[in-house]
Design a protein around this motif. Structure first.
Motif, PDB file in Angstrom:
ATOM      1  N   ARG A  47       0.485   4.122  -2.847  1.00  0.00           N
ATOM      2  CA  ARG A  47       0.082   5.470  -2.447  1.00  0.00           C
ATOM      3  C   ARG A  47       1.173   6.483  -2.789  1.00  0.00           C
ATOM      4  NH1 ARG A  47      -3.681   5.855   2.856  1.00  0.00           N
ATOM      5  NH2 ARG A  47      -4.246   7.709   1.670  1.00  0.00           N
ATOM      6  N   THR A  57       0.826  -1.210   0.000  1.00  0.00           N
ATOM      7  CA  THR A  57       0.000   0.000   0.000  1.00  0.00           C
ATOM      8  C   THR A  57       0.857   1.255   0.000  1.00  0.00           C
ATOM      9  OG1 THR A  57      -1.666  -1.219   1.251  1.00  0.00           O
ATOM     10  CG2 THR A  57      -1.880   1.174   1.182  1.00  0.00           C
ATOM     11  N   THR A  58       1.921   1.246   0.780  1.00  0.00           N
ATOM     12  CA  THR A  58       2.811   2.407   0.838  1.00  0.00           C
ATOM     13  C   THR A  58       3.357   2.734  -0.541  1.00  0.00           C
ATOM     14  OG1 THR A  58       3.431   1.861   3.114  1.00  0.00           O
ATOM     15  CG2 THR A  58       4.904   3.328   1.894  1.00  0.00           C
ATOM     16  N   ASP A  90      -7.513  -1.535  -1.145  1.00  0.00           N
ATOM     17  CA  ASP A  90      -6.533  -2.221  -0.309  1.00  0.00           C
ATOM     18  C   ASP A  90      -7.171  -3.428   0.378  1.00  0.00           C
ATOM     19  OD1 ASP A  90      -4.047  -2.564   0.818  1.00  0.00           O
ATOM     20  OD2 ASP A  90      -4.325  -1.038   2.370  1.00  0.00           O
ATOM     21  N   TYR A 127      -8.576   6.255  -2.572  1.00  0.00           N
ATOM     22  CA  TYR A 127      -8.038   5.136  -1.799  1.00  0.00           C
ATOM     23  C   TYR A 127      -9.096   4.649  -0.821  1.00  0.00           C
ATOM     24  CZ  TYR A 127      -5.544   2.679   1.930  1.00  0.00           C
ATOM     25  OH  TYR A 127      -5.165   1.763   2.867  1.00  0.00           O
TER      26      TYR A 127
END
Length: 407
Positions: free
Chosen positions: A37, A33-34, A76, A46
């Motif tokens: 993003r 996810t990091t 996510d 998101y």
């Protein structure tokens, strides 16, 4: 906390220009996810299905969920709502634009099953593991590990040279982004919390009413055998469970990307090879934590020092391919006469044998076992000894001596 650039970023962005959907799979807390993003622009929404309200809506009314979170969107932990997949399929078939759907999930096997059922040929799938040695300590562009002299010389320019102490520091540190980036500073607390979260969420989601303490003991018993031939009965005996239970629990560890296997290399001309796989962990820091090594200085002289070094080298080779978006045909060789080659990479129609040794001055005799592969129908190519020597060298024209920091 500093963001660590991932080797796969450019590939993800380029592929997102061609496919309406991309999916990033991998274990928890490796930065899926990091990374996304970091890559997404302000137009992309998101939403995480860790949010129970969002998850409930995605499961009960997928059409409404997608209407409330229009494309381009990053969803996510999508494995929690498999009901979304058929609706995403419809959207893609109806002309969704490239990059409309970015998906992540922590249960790779389950996600692959869902994708094959509903989204086969419609989305691109990438696998993200813990950080690679190149991502943490290297520079320049990642390339898959190849035994060509020019390629090895290029790798030497992109890596950060280190000695025996430095390699075992890397092994002990592990490769989880949360620790490497400085977000978390207490190693014991981090890995303890990681295991608790993993068992409470992923494991409990896959198996109802699992013996959580017994499963934790089982992971420890498996960690003690990293880099070794898998012996299910020995692991089961250590924790007092049945062999069938041990087999199921190993399946959970593999499906949730905690462990992976090297399968034995064999073909019709190599009839005496054994069939047992070798067991490896994706993160050697987790192995060091589970086996109770409190410092790299103790680990370097510990009972598993050779096995965990092999685990580290094999995992790094695998990452170099995965992060380039390529499959790695990697095996090991062992026959009933106890002739063994630690790693065999099949590439470009040749077999490349590797020995992994905790030595700074490996002897030429280590390459003698490579000849067993000459009986194969696939020709033997260049081989190498991967070791703790600090500089690239060679045994002869056919066999190199490669420092592990270069992988």
């Amino acid at each position: 906390m500093a963001y660590i650039k991932r080797d796969i970023e450019a590939l993800v962005l380029d592929t997102s220009k061609e496919y309406a959907g991309i999916m990033i799979t991998g274990p928890r807390q490796v930065g899926k996810t990091t990374m996304l993003r970091q890559l997404m622009d302000d137009s992309r929404r998101y939403v995480t299905l860790d949010d129970m309200d969002e998850r409930k809506m995605a499961k009960e009314d997928p059409a409404l969920f997608l209407s409330l979170h229009p494309v381009p969107v990053l969803i996510d932990e999508v494995q929690y709502a498999p009901e979304l997949f058929s609706y995403i399929k419809i959207a893609i078939d109806n002309g969704a634009a490239p990059g409309d759907f970015w998906l992540t999930g922590s249960q790779s096997f389950r996600l692959m099953e869902l994708a094959q059922e509903s989204l086969a040929g419609r989305i691109a799938i990438f696998h993200l593991t813990a950080l690679s040695q190149h991502e943490i300590y290297g520079s320049g562009k990642n390339t898959p590990f190849i035994l060509e002299l020019s390629k090895l010389q290029e790798r030497a320019q992109r890596g950060m040279q280190t000695d025996v102490t430095g390699i075992y520091q890397r092994i002990w540190n592990g490769a989880m982004p949360g620790m490497i980036s400085g977000k978390y500073t207490n190693r014991e607390t981090f890995y303890s919390s990681y295991l608790q979260s993993y068992i409470e969420r992923d494991v409990s989601d896959m198996v109802e009413r699992i013996d959580k303490l017994g499963f934790l003991d089982f992971i420890r018993a498996a960690a003690c055998r990293c880099g070794q031939l898998l012996n299910i009965h020995d692991i089961a005996s250590d924790v007092g469970c049945s062999a069938d239970t041990a087999k199921r629990w190993l399946g959970i560890l593999e499906k949730s990307d905690v462990i992976f296997y090297l399968r034995p290399y064999s073909n019709n001309l190599l009839k005496r090879t054994i069939k047992t796989p070798k067991l490896y962990f994706f993160d050697t820091g987790l192995v060091a934590y589970l086996t109770k090594y409190s410092s790299p200085e103790i680990l370097v002289n510990g009972a598993i020092n050779g096995a965990i070094l092999e685990n580290y080298a094999v995992a790094e080779i695998r990452k170099s391919y995965t992060n380039a978006g390529m499959d790695c045909l990697m095996h090991y060789y062992r026959d009933r006469d106890s002739k063994e080659v630690d790693v065999v990479i099949e590439a470009d129609g040749e077999l490349h044998p590797l020995e992994i040794k905790k030595s700074t001055r490996p002897g030429s005799e280590l390459t003698s076992t490579f000849k067993v592969l000459d009986a194969s129908s696939v020709p033997r190519g260049t081989g190498a000894i991967l070791c703790l020597r600090e500089e690239l060298s060679a045994v002869d024209r056919q066999n190199y001596i490669v420092p592990i920091w270069m992988i």
